[in-house]
Design a protein around this motif. Structure first.
Motif, PDB file in Angstrom:
ATOM      1  N   PHE A   1      48.329  57.381 -35.765  1.00 53.07           N
ATOM      2  CA  PHE A   1      49.348  57.277 -36.796  1.00 53.07           C
ATOM      3  C   PHE A   1      49.262  58.458 -37.759  1.00 53.07           C
ATOM      4  O   PHE A   1      50.270  59.065 -38.136  1.00 53.07           O
ATOM      5  N   ALA A   2      48.035  58.790 -38.165  1.00 52.67           N
ATOM      6  CA  ALA A   2      47.850  59.938 -39.046  1.00 52.67           C
ATOM      7  C   ALA A   2      48.329  61.218 -38.385  1.00 52.67           C
ATOM      8  O   ALA A   2      48.978  62.062 -39.012  1.00 52.67           O
ATOM      9  N   ALA A   3      48.046  61.381 -37.087  1.00 54.79           N
ATOM     10  CA  ALA A   3      48.424  62.605 -36.392  1.00 54.79           C
ATOM     11  C   ALA A   3      49.931  62.769 -36.288  1.00 54.79           C
ATOM     12  O   ALA A   3      50.464  63.856 -36.503  1.00 54.79           O
ATOM     13  N   VAL A   4      50.640  61.692 -35.964  1.00 55.60           N
ATOM     14  CA  VAL A   4      52.089  61.834 -35.802  1.00 55.60           C
ATOM     15  C   VAL A   4      52.773  62.037 -37.146  1.00 55.60           C
ATOM     16  O   VAL A   4      53.738  62.797 -37.260  1.00 55.60           O
ATOM     17  N   LEU A   5      52.262  61.413 -38.213  1.00 55.66           N
ATOM     18  CA  LEU A   5      52.834  61.643 -39.527  1.00 55.66           C
ATOM     19  C   LEU A   5      52.593  63.066 -39.995  1.00 55.66           C
ATOM     20  O   LEU A   5      53.401  63.635 -40.736  1.00 55.66           O
ATOM     21  N   ARG A   6      51.502  63.648 -39.534  1.00 56.98           N
ATOM     22  CA  ARG A   6      51.212  65.041 -39.864  1.00 56.98           C
ATOM     23  C   ARG A   6      52.302  65.961 -39.336  1.00 56.98           C
ATOM     24  O   ARG A   6      52.640  66.967 -39.946  1.00 56.98           O
ATOM     25  N   GLU A   7      52.849  65.615 -38.170  1.00 59.91           N
ATOM     26  CA  GLU A   7      53.892  66.434 -37.569  1.00 59.91           C
ATOM     27  C   GLU A   7      55.237  66.242 -38.249  1.00 59.91           C
ATOM     28  O   GLU A   7      56.073  67.138 -38.243  1.00 59.91           O
ATOM     29  N   ALA A   8      55.477  65.065 -38.807  1.00 62.37           N
ATOM     30  CA  ALA A   8      56.806  64.739 -39.301  1.00 62.37           C
ATOM     31  C   ALA A   8      57.053  65.176 -40.739  1.00 62.37           C
ATOM     32  O   ALA A   8      58.179  65.509 -41.102  1.00 62.37           O
ATOM     33  N   PHE A   9      55.994  65.210 -41.569  1.00 60.65           N
ATOM     34  CA  PHE A   9      56.189  65.428 -42.992  1.00 60.65           C
ATOM     35  C   PHE A   9      55.212  66.471 -43.516  1.00 60.65           C
ATOM     36  O   PHE A   9      54.210  66.773 -42.890  1.00 60.65           O
ATOM     37  N   ASN A  10      55.494  66.960 -44.703  1.00 58.44           N
ATOM     38  CA  ASN A  10      54.656  67.974 -45.332  1.00 58.44           C
ATOM     39  C   ASN A  10      54.348  67.531 -46.751  1.00 58.44           C
ATOM     40  O   ASN A  10      55.253  67.169 -47.489  1.00 58.44           O
ATOM     41  N   ARG A  11      53.072  67.569 -47.118  1.00 55.88           N
ATOM     42  CA  ARG A  11      52.675  67.062 -48.427  1.00 55.88           C
ATOM     43  C   ARG A  11      51.789  68.058 -49.162  1.00 55.88           C
ATOM     44  O   ARG A  11      51.144  68.905 -48.570  1.00 55.88           O
ATOM     45  N   ASN A  12      51.737  67.922 -50.480  1.00 55.04           N
ATOM     46  CA  ASN A  12      50.871  68.766 -51.294  1.00 55.04           C
ATOM     47  C   ASN A  12      49.427  68.297 -51.222  1.00 55.04           C
ATOM     48  O   ASN A  12      49.151  67.108 -51.088  1.00 55.04           O
ATOM     49  N   GLU A  13      48.516  69.239 -51.357  1.00 56.79           N
ATOM     50  CA  GLU A  13      47.093  68.912 -51.408  1.00 56.79           C
ATOM     51  C   GLU A  13      46.727  68.503 -52.825  1.00 56.79           C
ATOM     52  O   GLU A  13      47.086  69.170 -53.790  1.00 56.79           O
ATOM     53  N   GLU A  14      46.012  67.410 -52.957  1.00 60.68           N
ATOM     54  CA  GLU A  14      45.645  66.894 -54.277  1.00 60.68           C
ATOM     55  C   GLU A  14      44.176  67.101 -54.619  1.00 60.68           C
ATOM     56  O   GLU A  14      43.812  67.108 -55.780  1.00 60.68           O
ATOM     57  N   ARG A  15      43.306  67.237 -53.604  1.00 61.54           N
ATOM     58  CA  ARG A  15      41.879  67.362 -53.885  1.00 61.54           C
ATOM     59  C   ARG A  15      41.214  68.121 -52.748  1.00 61.54           C
ATOM     60  O   ARG A  15      41.717  68.172 -51.635  1.00 61.54           O
ATOM     61  N   GLN A  16      40.080  68.710 -53.050  1.00 64.19           N
ATOM     62  CA  GLN A  16      39.327  69.471 -52.069  1.00 64.19           C
ATOM     63  C   GLN A  16      38.272  68.587 -51.424  1.00 64.19           C
ATOM     64  O   GLN A  16      37.655  67.753 -52.078  1.00 64.19           O
ATOM     65  N   LEU A  17      38.084  68.804 -50.151  1.00 67.88           N
ATOM     66  CA  LEU A  17      37.101  68.032 -49.404  1.00 67.88           C
ATOM     67  C   LEU A  17      35.746  68.714 -49.459  1.00 67.88           C
ATOM     68  O   LEU A  17      35.634  69.919 -49.226  1.00 67.88           O
ATOM     69  N   ALA A  18      34.709  67.951 -49.778  1.00 69.18           N
ATOM     70  CA  ALA A  18      33.352  68.491 -49.753  1.00 69.18           C
ATOM     71  C   ALA A  18      32.927  68.701 -48.305  1.00 69.18           C
ATOM     72  O   ALA A  18      33.565  68.218 -47.371  1.00 69.18           O
ATOM     73  N   THR A  19      31.854  69.429 -48.101  1.00 64.19           N
ATOM     74  CA  THR A  19      31.377  69.688 -46.742  1.00 64.19           C
ATOM     75  C   THR A  19      31.008  68.384 -46.057  1.00 64.19           C
ATOM     76  O   THR A  19      30.499  67.448 -46.670  1.00 64.19           O
ATOM     77  N   GLY A  20      31.271  68.333 -44.770  1.00 64.14           N
ATOM     78  CA  GLY A  20      30.970  67.134 -44.004  1.00 64.14           C
ATOM     79  C   GLY A  20      32.160  66.202 -43.927  1.00 64.14           C
ATOM     80  O   GLY A  20      33.172  66.385 -44.591  1.00 64.14           O
ATOM     81  N   SER A  21      32.033  65.186 -43.105  1.00 62.28           N
ATOM     82  CA  SER A  21      33.121  64.243 -42.902  1.00 62.28           C
ATOM     83  C   SER A  21      33.213  63.262 -44.055  1.00 62.28           C
ATOM     84  O   SER A  21      32.217  62.916 -44.684  1.00 62.28           O
TER      85      SER A  21
END
Length: 302
Positions: free
Chosen positions: A84-104
């Motif tokens: 679901f996350a992958a297909v929504l990634r293709e359909a829409f474009n969103r702003n980044e709100e926060r930075q991800l720290a290293t690691g998962s």
């Protein structure tokens, strides 16, 4: 690179998941899907006689959806959270709100997991929440209500966008009968207001009676009960979002439009239908013609 047995990631970037809660950034771009993408038919042999084919085909031709290595689409297969996350990634474009720290972000999403980049971008955009203990449960099925909540919360839905395209004959008929509709029937046609305790209200027309102008607002719980026979199965947290999604014309229910099946796992065909209608709402896809059978499954509140 995404696993070949999943929907791929080839295009624009937005991610969301079924239970994302919070404040969401506005859409940054609304790129129309080309006319060529809408004119052909995706060559999946297992969708040609499927009810969702008109929703799937334009998205597949625009590379928003992909099939499997054997050339099938498998429209009745349940959709997992990572898909679901992958297909929504293709359909829409969103702003980044926060930075991800290293690691998962999540304990069950290794760095080399096929959907890890998609999940990380969803986190950075502020649209993704997991489960207690730091788990995402990427292979857990997304329910229909979770998908609708994600779309309703993450998109600026237009409450007045047509859900189907009228034929010229239907448009002429609508114009001839526009002023013949009883005033009492217009209540359900008013757009919903978006607020924490959102209710639907009607703007009084010149011919509206005093009692109608003084009528109490209609709660979303009543509105969804007017549309769905199983409205009592909608989780309380999702009622406002389902009402919003319904009024925006993105809810598609097969075979009975008045049966939502909110807690049933969403299939690939159903997710395609939701995404298709969300793009219609944004003006990036033409609505289905009203005389096409698939249009009968769109919950139309007009």
């Amino acid at each position: 690179m995404f696993h070949s047995d999943r929907w791929s990631s080839l295009g624009m970037t937005l991610l969301t998941v079924g239970l994302a809660i919070g404040t969401f950034a506005p859409l940054v771009t609304l790129t129309p899907i080309s006319a060529n993408a809408q004119s052909g038919t995706a060559n999946f042999p297992d969708i040609q006689d499927h009810w969702a084919q008109p929703f799937i085909a334009p998205l597949a031709e625009a590379n928003i959806l992909t099939g499997y290595l054997d050339g099938t689409y498998r429209p009745d297969r349940p959709v997992a959270r990572d898909e679901f996350a992958a297909v929504l990634r293709e359909a829409f474009n969103r702003n980044e709100e926060r930075q991800l720290a290293t690691g998962s972000v999540y304990q069950d999403v290794p760095a080399d997991y096929w959907a890890a980049p998609a999940i990380e971008e969803a986190y950075e955009a502020g649209f993704m929440t997991g489960y207690p203990g730091g788990f995402f449960r990427p292979q857990q099925s997304v329910s229909r209500v979770e998908a609708l909540v994600a779309l309703s919360q993450n998109l600026n839905l237009n409450q007045s966008t047509p859900v189907v395209r009228q034929t010229s004959r239907q448009a002429n008929r609508a114009n001839k009968t526009r002023f013949m509709m009883p005033i009492a029937m217009t209540t359900l046609m008013q757009p919903l207001m978006t607020a924490p305790a959102r209710t639907a209200t009607s703007m009084p027309a010149a011919s509206t009676s005093e009692s109608e102008r003084n009528a109490a607002p209609v709660p979303d719980s009543v509105l969804v009960s007017n549309y769905y026979t199983d409205a009592d199965q909608i989780p309380q947290y999702a009622v406002n979002n389902v009402a919003n999604a319904t009024q925006a014309g993105i809810v598609v229910s097969h075979p009975e439009p008045n049966v939502l099946n909110p807690n049933q796992p969403a299939t690939r065909g159903e997710i395609a239908a939701f995404i298709h209608q969300a793009l219609v709402n944004q003006g990036r896809l033409e609505p289905l013609p009203a005389d096409q059978s698939a249009a009968n499954y769109i919950v139309d509140t007009r």
